[in-house]
Motif scaffolding. Structure first.
Motif: not given
Length: 692
Positions: A213, A239-242, A394-395, A402, A404, A438
């Motif tokens: 992070d 890992q993460k979709v916002t 998207v991470d 990482t 992005r 994700e």
């Protein structure tokens, strides 16, 4: 029989207003200002409360005589100059000359030249506002005291023909300070890593973010290698979709400065050109038998984004009819007010939103239509609903590294259906990402590191400079166009590739001003003086006291500069060319239209010639001449044969010094706003990828 005389500034305005008032009114034009301070002397008696000495402007005698004769034949005279300080001062000078009773309501003001606005204005004439007059007098006297006292010192110590001004000198200093920043700038290395990935068969780009992070900046190639080492053979896992929904509001309707900036960005208009065309649109254009001459926009010198409820209602009606109920506002949008704004007039808007650009285009010149369309679209968009964007972030993890990716797409266009504000850096909206979930493993197509170096701040374009002047409270929007014209005319700055650079002369003058008149160049001091002028207009401050507070220290500095300022020798830069008339070396000179070559033997030899920039390209028409860079009368660069007038080849596009690989014809650089610069053939369909 006419029994009322109305005096305005211009014949175009007189024609438009006369149509609405009818046969009982005579409408005549003063042709602008009629009285001013004399050019041959300061014209201000500082010992008698800064009493100005006004004289009739040369050439205005016949105009004033005609106005006086007309005034004798009528029962009533109304003064309908523009609704600002300058217009108020013109009305006051006319009243003084014509011997009108200032205790009577002589003044008529209107923000737009339309039938309803004119008739309403004449129902409510008012007295001449002496606070406005005194604010304009104070500005004029202040500028005269600065210019007519410092300029002679510069004439004596540097060169004849120089001038200094309260706003113009600060403007040149801003340009010079920016040049110093650029020269002193030390670039710093940094790197980026872009990974092209594939999801569901569609390619997108993700950029290195950091470790876990923690955001990390890559400052060297060694840092890049460390990233590679940490992610070797690791899969790309989402890992993460916002996902979010974001609203985007339209830009407010134009004020003077934002109109100047946007016209520069989108229409490539100089500031002076924007104001000239806006004045034409305000004063009235004949749009055919149906309406005749009518003012197409509201008054174009304003710092307010305020819109009348009538105009809001017309816009709402039009939007509902053309776009549907989802595009109208549920309640009027409020705009934040600039703390320096006087808020005397509405924003710049069309006088009738139903009068669309397409409906009246046959009656407008090309440039009038382009500016009117810009104003019309900006106003209409400001009254439309917000756009709604779907955004996605998207991470992606490759081991502990990482990446992005971000993207957006328009879910509901709202105001964007009509107009999107331009910007100075040309950045585009992000494209939308393909479907990503994700936990998904992504396929890598390639990874590409890139070395970069930080860039110095850009030189000022007209748009950036106007924005800076406004933000820092220097001058007022109506002064920007004449200020930029003056600093170029004096040779203090030059415009190269649409960016301002200071000349040697400009640097010398500003350096001397910094030493002997630092308060004149102090941005805060200049802004403070503008606030003082505003206070006079509002009736809070006395104009003589404001001038007196300035003049005490200024007079001392003048005396000191007269004694202590050393003479500066300005040497002309020698060129490699010799004079074909006398054999002496040619030197570079700076004139009103830029640099040129002149004989160093002046005044014995008066030979001059333009500076020729060669392109290294043979003329494709005569095949013997060379293509050189030239300038049109309006300072627009074009390319032509050096054998002119024998060969009349010209091109607006810059020739390239290599032939077309397909047909051997001439290649040129074709500039396109969105695509950047492309290299194209003048004969066949060959084209190289745009460099954006």
């Amino acid at each position: 029989m006419a029994d009322t005389l109305v005096i305005v500034e211009s014949p175009a305005k007189a024609k438009t207003i006369g149509k609405y008032l009818g046969s009982k009114y005579i409408v005549k034009a003063s042709m602008g200002h009629v009285r001013d301070l004399p050019k041959s002397q300061t014209g201000v008696d500082v010992t008698r409360g800064f009493e100005p000495k006004y004289i009739t402007i040369r050439g205005k005698g016949d105009v004033l005589k005609a106005l006086k004769d007309a005034a004798k034949k009528v029962k009533k005279v109304y003064l309908a100059a523009d609704p600002d300080r300058e217009g108020e001062a013109i009305a006051w000078h006319l009243a003084q000359y014509l011997g009108l009773d200032l205790n009577q309501p002589l003044r008529v003001v209107f923000n737009e030249i339309t039938k309803d606005a004119i008739k309403e204005a004449f129902k409510h004439p008012r007295h001449i506002n002496m606070d406005l007059v005194n604010a304009q007098q104070a500005r004029r006297i202040l500028d005269r005291l600065v210019g007519y006292n410092i300029s002679p010192i510069l004439w004596k110590k540097v060169r004849k023909g120089l001038s200094a001004g309260r706003v113009q000198s600060v403007t040149v200093k801003l340009i010079m300070d920016r040049e110093r920043e650029i020269q002193q700038f030390i670039p710093e290395e940094y790197w980026t890593i872009a990974s092209k990935l594939i999801s569901n068969g569609k390619e997108f780009e993700a950029k290195f973010y950091g470790y876990g992070d923690e955001k990390i900046e890559l400052k060297s190639e060694a840092d890049v290698q460390e990233v590679y080492k940490r992610m070797t053979d690791q899969p790309y896992l989402v890992q993460k979709v916002t996902k979010r929904e974001r609203k985007r509001n339209p830009a407010p309707p134009f004020i003077t400065s934002s109109l100047q900036q946007e016209a520069a960005r989108k229409l490539n208009f100089r500031t002076a050109k924007t104001m000239r065309i806006a004045q034409e649109l305000y004063e009235g254009i004949d749009v055919g038998n149906k309406e005749g001459a009518v003012g197409l926009i509201t008054y174009m010198r304003t710092d307010s984004t305020r819109i009348s409820t009538t105009a809001q209602g017309e816009a709402k009606e039009y939007i509902l009819e053309k776009f549907g109920s989802e595009y109208i506002l549920s309640e009027p949008r409020t705009q934040a007010k600039n703390e320096n704004a006087q808020d005397a007039h509405e924003a710049i808007r069309p006088t009738a939103v139903m009068r669309t650009p397409d409906e009246i285009k046959e009656f407008l010149s090309r440039d009038q239509l382009r500016l009117y369309r810009l104003i019309w679209e900006r106003f209409l968009a400001s009254q439309m609903s917000s756009a709604v964007l779907d955004t996605m972030s998207v991470d992606i993890a490759a081991g502990e590294v990482t990446f992005r990716a971000t993207g957006s797409k328009v879910k509901f266009p709202g105001f964007m259906k009509v107009y999107i504000e331009g910007n100075d850096d040309g950045t585009e909206e992000e494209s939308f990402l393909p479907p990503i979930e994700e936990g998904q493993t992504l396929e890598q197509k390639e990874i590409e590191p890139a070395q970069h170096f930080t860039q110095p701040p850009p030189r000022y374009s007209e748009a950036r400079l106007v924005k800076t002047l406004e933000e820092r409270g220097i001058g007022r929007p109506s002064t920007y166009a004449p200020t930029l014209e003056t600093v170029q005319k004096r040779g203090y700055v030059a415009l190269e590739e649409k960016r301002f650079i200071p000349t040697e002369l400009g640097e010398i003058v500003i350096t001397l001003m910094e030493e002997f008149f630092p308060e004149i160049l102090n941005v805060e001091f200049t802004a403070h003086m503008e606030n003082g002028l505003d206070s006079i207009e509002e009736g809070i401050a006395n104009w003589v006291q404001v001038l007196d507070a300035f003049y005490g220290d200024f007079a001392k500095r003048l005396a000191f500069a007269e004694e202590e300022m050393k003479e500066v020798e300005l040497k002309d830069e020698e060129s490699d060319e010799t004079c074909e008339h006398c054999g002496r070396v040619m030197v570079y000179k700076l004139g009103r239209f830029g640099k040129f070559l002149a004989c160093s033997g002046f005044p014995d030899c008066r030979n001059t010639k333009p500076i020729v920039k060669e392109t290294g390209v043979k003329c494709p028409q005569c095949e013997t001449g060379e293509i050189i860079e030239r300038k049109s009368k309006k300072s627009r660069i074009f390319y032509g044969c050096n054998q002119y007038p024998e060969c009349d080849f010209v091109s607006w596009d810059k020739p390239i010094a290599r032939p077309c690989p397909k047909c051997s014809s001439m290649l040129v650089e074709k500039k396109r706003k969105k695509q950047g610069v492309s290299v194209v053939c003048t004969k066949c369909d060959y084209q190289e990828e745009a460099d954006s």
